[in-house]
Design a protein around this motif. Structure first.
Motif, PDB file in Angstrom:
ATOM      1  N   CYS A  20      -5.623   3.539 -10.246  1.00 41.87           N
ATOM      2  CA  CYS A  20      -4.710   3.891 -11.688  1.00 41.87           C
ATOM      3  C   CYS A  20      -5.494   3.549 -12.678  1.00 41.87           C
ATOM      4  O   CYS A  20      -5.983   4.465 -13.253  1.00 41.87           O
ATOM      5  N   LYS A  21      -6.655   2.283 -12.710  1.00 36.22           N
ATOM      6  CA  LYS A  21      -7.722   1.931 -13.780  1.00 36.22           C
ATOM      7  C   LYS A  21      -8.442   3.090 -13.514  1.00 36.22           C
ATOM      8  O   LYS A  21      -8.838   3.665 -14.241  1.00 36.22           O
ATOM      9  N   ASP A  22      -8.930   3.799 -12.324  1.00 32.60           N
ATOM     10  CA  ASP A  22     -10.208   4.471 -12.546  1.00 32.60           C
ATOM     11  C   ASP A  22      -9.617   5.912 -13.208  1.00 32.60           C
ATOM     12  O   ASP A  22     -10.823   6.840 -13.800  1.00 32.60           O
ATOM     13  N   SER A  23      -8.041   6.182 -12.754  1.00 26.53           N
ATOM     14  CA  SER A  23      -8.467   8.047 -13.279  1.00 26.53           C
ATOM     15  C   SER A  23      -7.423   8.000 -14.218  1.00 26.53           C
ATOM     16  O   SER A  23      -6.933   7.919 -14.683  1.00 26.53           O
ATOM     17  N   SER A  24      -6.794   6.004 -14.835  1.00 25.12           N
ATOM     18  CA  SER A  24      -6.181   6.249 -15.956  1.00 25.12           C
ATOM     19  C   SER A  24      -4.556   6.972 -16.585  1.00 25.12           C
ATOM     20  O   SER A  24      -3.922   7.734 -17.305  1.00 25.12           O
ATOM     21  N   GLU A  25      -4.080   7.253 -15.169  1.00 21.63           N
ATOM     22  CA  GLU A  25      -2.869   8.239 -14.739  1.00 21.63           C
ATOM     23  C   GLU A  25      -2.230   7.283 -13.353  1.00 21.63           C
ATOM     24  O   GLU A  25      -1.775   6.610 -13.075  1.00 21.63           O
ATOM     25  N   VAL A  26      -0.615   7.378 -14.059  1.00 21.31           N
ATOM     26  CA  VAL A  26       0.444   6.292 -13.111  1.00 21.31           C
ATOM     27  C   VAL A  26      -0.222   7.074 -11.244  1.00 21.31           C
ATOM     28  O   VAL A  26      -0.511   8.083 -11.182  1.00 21.31           O
ATOM     29  N   THR A  27       0.107   6.309 -10.716  1.00 20.14           N
ATOM     30  CA  THR A  27       0.023   6.135  -9.750  1.00 20.14           C
ATOM     31  C   THR A  27       1.048   5.235  -8.602  1.00 20.14           C
ATOM     32  O   THR A  27       1.927   4.671  -8.916  1.00 20.14           O
ATOM     33  N   LEU A  28       1.734   6.134  -7.681  1.00 16.44           N
ATOM     34  CA  LEU A  28       2.181   6.102  -6.829  1.00 16.44           C
ATOM     35  C   LEU A  28       2.186   5.648  -5.530  1.00 16.44           C
ATOM     36  O   LEU A  28       1.010   6.905  -4.586  1.00 16.44           O
ATOM     37  N   ILE A  29       2.717   4.578  -5.127  1.00 17.55           N
ATOM     38  CA  ILE A  29       2.503   4.707  -3.891  1.00 17.55           C
ATOM     39  C   ILE A  29       3.221   3.726  -2.955  1.00 17.55           C
ATOM     40  O   ILE A  29       4.017   2.944  -3.871  1.00 17.55           O
ATOM     41  N   SER A  30       3.219   3.468  -1.863  1.00 19.07           N
ATOM     42  CA  SER A  30       4.522   2.626  -0.642  1.00 19.07           C
ATOM     43  C   SER A  30       3.459   1.678   0.148  1.00 19.07           C
ATOM     44  O   SER A  30       2.396   2.028   1.194  1.00 19.07           O
ATOM     45  N   VAL A  31       3.912   0.500   0.229  1.00 19.87           N
ATOM     46  CA  VAL A  31       2.277  -0.765   0.626  1.00 19.87           C
ATOM     47  C   VAL A  31       3.421  -1.446   1.575  1.00 19.87           C
ATOM     48  O   VAL A  31       4.915  -2.086   1.176  1.00 19.87           O
ATOM     49  N   TYR A  32       3.521  -1.451   2.826  1.00 21.10           N
ATOM     50  CA  TYR A  32       4.475  -1.521   3.791  1.00 21.10           C
ATOM     51  C   TYR A  32       5.897  -2.055   3.525  1.00 21.10           C
ATOM     52  O   TYR A  32       7.115  -2.341   3.968  1.00 21.10           O
ATOM     53  N   GLY A  33       6.531  -0.565   3.712  1.00 24.55           N
ATOM     54  CA  GLY A  33       7.357  -0.012   2.637  1.00 24.55           C
ATOM     55  C   GLY A  33       8.020  -0.155   1.720  1.00 24.55           C
ATOM     56  O   GLY A  33       9.190   0.200   1.245  1.00 24.55           O
ATOM     57  N   GLU A  34       7.435  -0.967   0.008  1.00 20.71           N
ATOM     58  CA  GLU A  34       7.782  -1.009  -0.701  1.00 20.71           C
ATOM     59  C   GLU A  34       7.587  -0.499  -1.520  1.00 20.71           C
ATOM     60  O   GLU A  34       5.782   0.362  -1.336  1.00 20.71           O
ATOM     61  N   HIS A  35       7.817   0.860  -2.189  1.00 16.30           N
ATOM     62  CA  HIS A  35       7.631   1.392  -3.895  1.00 16.30           C
ATOM     63  C   HIS A  35       7.225   0.937  -4.294  1.00 16.30           C
ATOM     64  O   HIS A  35       7.739   0.112  -5.401  1.00 16.30           O
ATOM     65  N   HIS A  36       5.602   1.141  -4.980  1.00 16.29           N
ATOM     66  CA  HIS A  36       5.416   0.374  -6.261  1.00 16.29           C
ATOM     67  C   HIS A  36       5.218   2.274  -7.160  1.00 16.29           C
ATOM     68  O   HIS A  36       4.574   2.952  -6.428  1.00 16.29           O
ATOM     69  N   ILE A  37       5.350   1.343  -8.281  1.00 18.69           N
ATOM     70  CA  ILE A  37       4.674   2.749  -9.436  1.00 18.69           C
ATOM     71  C   ILE A  37       4.010   1.624 -10.214  1.00 18.69           C
ATOM     72  O   ILE A  37       4.132   0.904 -10.994  1.00 18.69           O
ATOM     73  N   ALA A  38       2.314   2.372  -9.837  1.00 19.76           N
ATOM     74  CA  ALA A  38       1.399   1.786 -10.998  1.00 19.76           C
ATOM     75  C   ALA A  38       1.019   2.392 -12.675  1.00 19.76           C
ATOM     76  O   ALA A  38       0.903   3.534 -12.295  1.00 19.76           O
ATOM     77  N   VAL A  39       1.784   2.179 -13.527  1.00 21.58           N
ATOM     78  CA  VAL A  39       1.585   2.835 -14.274  1.00 21.58           C
ATOM     79  C   VAL A  39       0.520   2.118 -15.689  1.00 21.58           C
ATOM     80  O   VAL A  39       0.576   0.947 -16.029  1.00 21.58           O
TER      81      VAL A  39
END
Length: 525
Positions: A420-439
């Protein structure tokens, strides 16, 4: 799009459950469909060349400024630069020089008022001069730089001294970049820089130093609206000075330095008659030595405190401060100011984040947690993330006064934050079944300065209204952060919309979040 941004865009587009054959078909489709015309290719090439040229020019100007600023004080005397430039091309460009100076003072009124040139203003000044000449502007700039480079000379000893001093000043900036919102490491770096310089270049003088900052006088306003609180000092003075308060109606020259906006030097304190001595145990007949008080300026050249140095503990009666020492202390003031305001800006951004999260949580109960990170600068990808706020599913917040440091190689499961930091874009990911939105939170050049890591649990997306409120919160938080960063620029005058902003004077930066929310509401109505 940069490479990290393109990869992140594709990653978000395909999602996590896509098959490898589908990815291959998408790749083949993009390769086949993405085409550039010759005009577009030329346009991109010209843009890249232009950006490269601007970067090289900036480096050239910074090297020239550093050569002129041999004492590392962070600014040049405007009239000294003008005097040298008036002889450029045999004095043929005097008219261009005066027009450029007039424009410069219009753009940087505070700088011209105090007669100083920062590195950025120095570059602007030379570009303005070059624009007034007929002919190729780039050639004129090259000639100006060549002329100014040969107009200043430095001995080998001076060069070594300047190099050592710049290293100590960089240590102050480094302390600010790695200290989160704590000023303590910065104060220590300042005192250490002064001690190291005194040891290396101070002719074995024994010097005491202290930093005092202006604050509103709430306890005894009859003694003046503002007072000076001593925040840091050398160890020998700590029992007598630390956390003491100096008022306007007390003896001393500090307020005179603040009012005049200039350093005040007292070669012999015993003869002055208006010096405040904090150490009452020091016999009056032994109160001998020199005193130097320098004002601390912010980016708008407003005084916010003082740096003081004295030689009262020195046994030599002729212990004085030399010119090269005083100019270095001005450099320390400049470095401290940058570090201090960087930490203040960080505190203000955290205040915006806290206010934004307070607004969001009652409106988005499906959010499980939000962790807020700040980016600590580093070369290439050798940066760190600092965890500064943790918010649970009830909205309860823990603000980390000593930030938790995350390094990329030690946090593989949180690599999405670094993407997210490198791209400066929103990143969507699932970690151990938990969904994250990094903004990402962007700075003025759209680089990432902070990240909201939003966990929505096992839900793949938020309900529509909650998603809408989240987007609104992120938009307003970003706008408030950009306003804070804009205000820190030396050529920007602060704008205030709400009366509360004038009263708070940025001590409650969260007000900015509500201001932008209110303005958005007005636009919708």
């Amino acid at each position: 799009l940069t490479l990290p941004q393109f990869v992140q865009l594709m990653d978000n587009f395909v999602g996590e459950d896509i098959s490898l054959p589908t990815v291959k078909r998408l790749t083949a489709f993009i390769k086949g469909e993405y085409k550039l015309t010759e005009e577009e290719k030329m346009e991109q090439l010209e843009k890249v060349n232009h950006m490269s040229h601007l970067a090289q020019r900036k480096q050239l100007f910074e090297a020239l400024f550093e050569k002129w600023d041999s004492s590392a004080c962070g600014s040049l005397e405007l009239e000294e630069v003008v005097a040298v430039l008036s002889t450029f091309e045999g004095g043929m460009g005097k008219e261009a020089l005066m027009k450029a100076k007039e424009q410069l003072c219009s753009r940087y009124p505070q700088l011209c008022r105090v007669g100083k040139l920062s590195s950025k203003a120095f570059q602007t000044f030379l570009e303005l001069i070059a624009s007034k000449f007929t002919g190729n502007e780039n050639e004129t700039i090259d000639n100006l730089v060549r002329f100014l480079t040969t107009s200043v000379e430095q001995s080998h000893t001076e060069s070594l001294q300047s190099s050592a001093r710049r290293k100590w000043l960089q240590d102050i900036q480094q302390a600010a970049e790695t200290s989160g919102t704590s000023m303590e490491p910065v104060y220590k770096a300042v005192i250490r820089a002064l001690s190291q310089d005194m040891e290396a270049h101070g002719d074995n003088k024994r010097t005491s130093a202290y930093i005092a900052l202006l604050e509103e006088n709430q306890l005894s306003p009859e003694q003046g609206q503002v007072c000076l609180r001593y925040m840091a000092c050398t160890a020998d003075n700590a029992p007598h000075i630390l956390n003491q308060v100096l008022h306007r109606d007390m003896k001393g020259v500090s307020f005179a330095a603040i009012d005049q906006g200039k350093p005040i030097y007292v070669p012999k304190v015993q003869l002055h008659g208006n010096i405040h001595f904090w150490n009452s145990d020091h016999p009056e007949e032994e109160r001998e030595g020199s005193l130097l008080v320098l004002p601390l300026y912010d980016a708008h050249w407003r005084v916010f405190g003082i740096l003081g140095l004295d030689t009262l503990w020195d046994q030599c009666q002729e212990s004085i401060f030399l010119t090269h020492e005083i100019t270095f202390y001005e450099g320390v003031c400049h470095a401290f100011s940058k570090a201090y305001h960087q930490i203040c800006m960080r505190e203000n951004i955290l205040q915006v984040a806290v206010t934004a999260l307070d607004w969001l949580y009652p409106r988005a109960p499906s959010i499980h947690s939000v962790t807020t990170y700040l980016v600590a600068p580093g070369k290439d990808k050798n940066y760190a993330l600092y965890k500064v706020i943790t918010t649970d599913n009830t909205g309860q917040k823990e603000i980390h006064s000593s930030p938790v440091v995350l390094l990329r190689e030690e946090n593989l499961l949180r690599d999405y934050l670094f993407k997210c930091k490198d791209s400066s874009e929103v990143t969507l990911i699932s970690v151990y079944g938990e969904h994250h939105i990094a903004v990402p939170l962007h700075d003025l050049s759209r680089q990432t300065l902070g990240i909201f890591d939003i966990s929505i649990g096992q839900h793949k997306k938020l309900p529509p209204q909650q998603q809408k409120d989240l987007q609104k919160m992120l938009k307003m938080a970003q706008a408030a952060c950009l306003e804070i960063l804009q205000r820190s620029l030396e050529e920007t005058q602060p704008t205030q919309v709400l009366e509360a902003e004038r009263v708070a004077n940025m001590r409650h930066a969260g007000i900015l979040f509500h201001r932008f929310m209110l303005q958005e509401l007005r636009r919708c109505v």
